[in-house]
Each structure stands twice: as C-alpha cells, then as structure tokens.
Design a protein around this motif. Structure first.
Motif, PDB file in Angstrom:
ATOM      1  N   PRO A  48     -39.650 -34.208 -77.911  1.00  0.00           N
ATOM      2  CA  PRO A  48     -39.539 -32.898 -77.276  1.00  0.00           C
ATOM      3  C   PRO A  48     -38.069 -32.513 -77.109  1.00  0.00           C
ATOM      4  CG  PRO A  48     -41.007 -34.333 -76.035  1.00  0.00           C
ATOM      5  CD  PRO A  48     -40.365 -35.168 -77.101  1.00  0.00           C
ATOM      6  N   ILE A  83     -40.920 -30.085 -86.114  1.00  0.00           N
ATOM      7  CA  ILE A  83     -41.254 -29.706 -84.740  1.00  0.00           C
ATOM      8  C   ILE A  83     -42.107 -28.440 -84.745  1.00  0.00           C
ATOM      9  CG2 ILE A  83     -40.287 -29.057 -82.505  1.00  0.00           C
ATOM     10  CD1 ILE A  83     -37.857 -30.794 -83.226  1.00  0.00           C
ATOM     11  N   SER A 111     -41.460 -26.633 -77.756  1.00  0.00           N
ATOM     12  CA  SER A 111     -42.044 -27.584 -78.699  1.00  0.00           C
ATOM     13  C   SER A 111     -43.337 -28.229 -78.210  1.00  0.00           C
ATOM     14  CB  SER A 111     -41.031 -28.691 -79.010  1.00  0.00           C
ATOM     15  OG  SER A 111     -40.709 -29.401 -77.823  1.00  0.00           O
ATOM     16  N   ASN A 112     -43.747 -27.921 -76.972  1.00  0.00           N
ATOM     17  CA  ASN A 112     -45.000 -28.513 -76.489  1.00  0.00           C
ATOM     18  C   ASN A 112     -45.783 -27.473 -75.686  1.00  0.00           C
ATOM     19  OD1 ASN A 112     -44.083 -28.555 -73.703  1.00  0.00           O
ATOM     20  ND2 ASN A 112     -42.866 -30.355 -74.231  1.00  0.00           N
ATOM     21  N   ARG A 113     -46.999 -27.824 -75.318  1.00  0.00           N
ATOM     22  CA  ARG A 113     -47.911 -26.888 -74.653  1.00  0.00           C
ATOM     23  C   ARG A 113     -47.350 -26.369 -73.332  1.00  0.00           C
ATOM     24  NH1 ARG A 113     -53.195 -25.915 -75.492  1.00  0.00           N
ATOM     25  NH2 ARG A 113     -54.252 -24.818 -73.837  1.00  0.00           N
ATOM     26  N   ARG A 114     -46.776 -27.256 -72.539  1.00  0.00           N
ATOM     27  CA  ARG A 114     -46.260 -26.851 -71.230  1.00  0.00           C
ATOM     28  C   ARG A 114     -45.149 -25.811 -71.369  1.00  0.00           C
ATOM     29  NH1 ARG A 114     -41.961 -28.143 -68.591  1.00  0.00           N
ATOM     30  NH2 ARG A 114     -41.482 -29.900 -69.917  1.00  0.00           N
ATOM     31  N   GLU A 115     -44.258 -26.019 -72.306  1.00  0.00           N
ATOM     32  CA  GLU A 115     -43.163 -25.067 -72.510  1.00  0.00           C
ATOM     33  C   GLU A 115     -43.676 -23.717 -72.999  1.00  0.00           C
ATOM     34  OE1 GLU A 115     -39.783 -28.439 -73.579  1.00  0.00           O
ATOM     35  OE2 GLU A 115     -40.677 -27.263 -75.196  1.00  0.00           O
ATOM     36  N   LEU A 139     -39.466 -35.760 -83.877  1.00  0.00           N
ATOM     37  CA  LEU A 139     -40.652 -35.291 -83.165  1.00  0.00           C
ATOM     38  C   LEU A 139     -40.494 -35.314 -81.654  1.00  0.00           C
ATOM     39  CD1 LEU A 139     -43.461 -36.940 -85.305  1.00  0.00           C
ATOM     40  CD2 LEU A 139     -42.677 -34.586 -85.351  1.00  0.00           C
ATOM     41  N   HIS A 166     -45.578 -29.421 -85.409  1.00  0.00           N
ATOM     42  CA  HIS A 166     -46.116 -30.074 -84.211  1.00  0.00           C
ATOM     43  C   HIS A 166     -46.490 -29.045 -83.140  1.00  0.00           C
ATOM     44  CE1 HIS A 166     -46.440 -33.048 -80.988  1.00  0.00           C
ATOM     45  NE2 HIS A 166     -45.598 -32.320 -80.278  1.00  0.00           N
ATOM     46  N   ALA A 167     -45.685 -27.979 -82.998  1.00  0.00           N
ATOM     47  CA  ALA A 167     -45.901 -26.989 -81.935  1.00  0.00           C
ATOM     48  C   ALA A 167     -46.934 -25.925 -82.289  1.00  0.00           C
ATOM     49  CB  ALA A 167     -44.573 -26.306 -81.592  1.00  0.00           C
ATOM     50  N   PHE A 198     -50.406 -25.985 -80.541  1.00  0.00           N
ATOM     51  CA  PHE A 198     -50.273 -25.638 -79.125  1.00  0.00           C
ATOM     52  C   PHE A 198     -50.147 -24.128 -78.965  1.00  0.00           C
ATOM     53  CE2 PHE A 198     -48.158 -29.961 -79.057  1.00  0.00           C
ATOM     54  CZ  PHE A 198     -49.269 -30.621 -78.561  1.00  0.00           C
TER      55      PHE A 198
END
Length: 197
Positions: free
Chosen positions: A39, A91, A169-173, A37, A94-95, A98
């Motif tokens: 990033p 992942i 894999s996350n909101r910022r990316e 999990l 998880h993504a 987002f």
C-alpha cells in the motif's frame, strides 16, 4: 570407492551452490513484488485541477474509439470516480476490483483514464474484467489533471466538481475519497445516529 565418494561430494557441492543461488534470486524477486504491491498510502497532490474546481466539458475516446463526454453535469445524475491507470501499473490492477466494488455500492459511475501507449491500453482492456467500465484515452484530461502517480482517483460530484483527488490503492482509501460526496455522507450519518440510539 574413493572416486565415487569424490564425485558425489563434488556433485552435492554444485547442487548446494545452485540451490543457494536459486534461493537468493527468488528472495530478491519476492522483495521486488512486495515493494510493488505494498500500500502506498495517501500522497500529496501538487498540480492540475484541485478539489472545488470543475472539470470543463470535453469529449474523450474510449479504447473502442467511441466518444465519451466528461465534465459538466452528468446526464445520469450520478457522481463519477475517475481512476487514472496504465497498462504496466501493478497497483492499478490491484486497486481496480476495490474501485469497482465501492462505486457499485454507492451508485457512482466508474471511468478509467489510461496513460501510456494506446496499443498497451487496448491489450489491458482485452485481458482485464472491466465489466462495462469505460477505459478512456484523453491526453487533454491528463494535461488538465497533471497526474504524477498511479492510481490517482478523482471524485466528481453530479455537476462535475472535484470533491476529492488522491492516490488510492486499497478499499479503505477509495471509500475515504468517495465519502467526500454529499450523498455519501448521509448513510454514514444515519448509521451513526442509529447506533447512538
């Protein structure tokens, strides 16, 4: 009395060894989950269609076996975010929230493209809250894009041209990828000008 003391000592020794083994097994499992999990950051893309190229028009099938046209000009006039996923990718799970949030906030169509066995993708669609997001099965699209790692995100402009492509894999990316769209830059520029005034 001595027998009771010996038995209780043996019992406590066995319990301590069992607890030590349980802690070792749990610590190992937590390490594995943490690694899965974590990033993964932005990764280089080496093959397939690249930024600036257009995806040719093709017809894919959803997991419900309905045709879905992809590539070329979007009839809705909106950009599109393709998210390549598989049923056994933690992942990706998880993504996904987002990606749903970012695309809704920016008026972008989100489309999932599944990789792997069809039965596993159908099961994933049934147990995941997709909220109307189509999950496509298209070997042709997978071959065109040459996806190496998941979840790879591909941002398409209204006319089907790739503006960004990377693992996210996350909101910022995901927001960084979406910011490559021409209309996505305008609100950011207006906000920065408003803050400067």
């Amino acid at each position: 009395m001595l027998t009771v003391l010996t038995v209780s000592t043996l019992f406590l020794t066995v319990c301590i060894l069992a607890l030590g083994l349980a802690v070792f097994v749990l610590a190992r499992q937590i390490g594995v989950l943490h690694e899965r999990l974590a990033p993964i950051g932005l990764q280089p893309v080496l093959a397939g269609l690249q930024v600036g190229q257009a995806i040719p028009q093709l017809t894919a099938r959803t997991v419900q076996d309905t045709p879905f046209r992809i590539g070329g000009t979007n009839p809705d006039g909106r950009p599109m975010l393709l998210m390549f996923v598989s049923a056994d990718c933690p992942i990706c799970k998880h993504a996904l929230p987002f990606a749903q949030s970012v695309t809704q906030a920016n008026n972008i169509d989100l489309v999932l493209v599944g990789e792997g066995e069809v039965a596993a993708l159908v099961a994933m669609a049934n147990r995941t809250a997709l909220n109307g997001v189509p999950l496509l099965i298209s070997n042709e699209l997978l071959l065109l894009m040459q996806i190496g790692r998941l979840p790879t995100m591909v941002v398409l402009s209204q006319d089907g041209v790739i503006t960004a492509r990377d693992v996210a894999s996350n909101r910022r990316e995901i927001e960084t990828l979406v910011a490559t769209l021409p209309q996505a830059r305008l609100p950011q520029i207006k906000e920065s000008l408003h803050a400067a005034v």
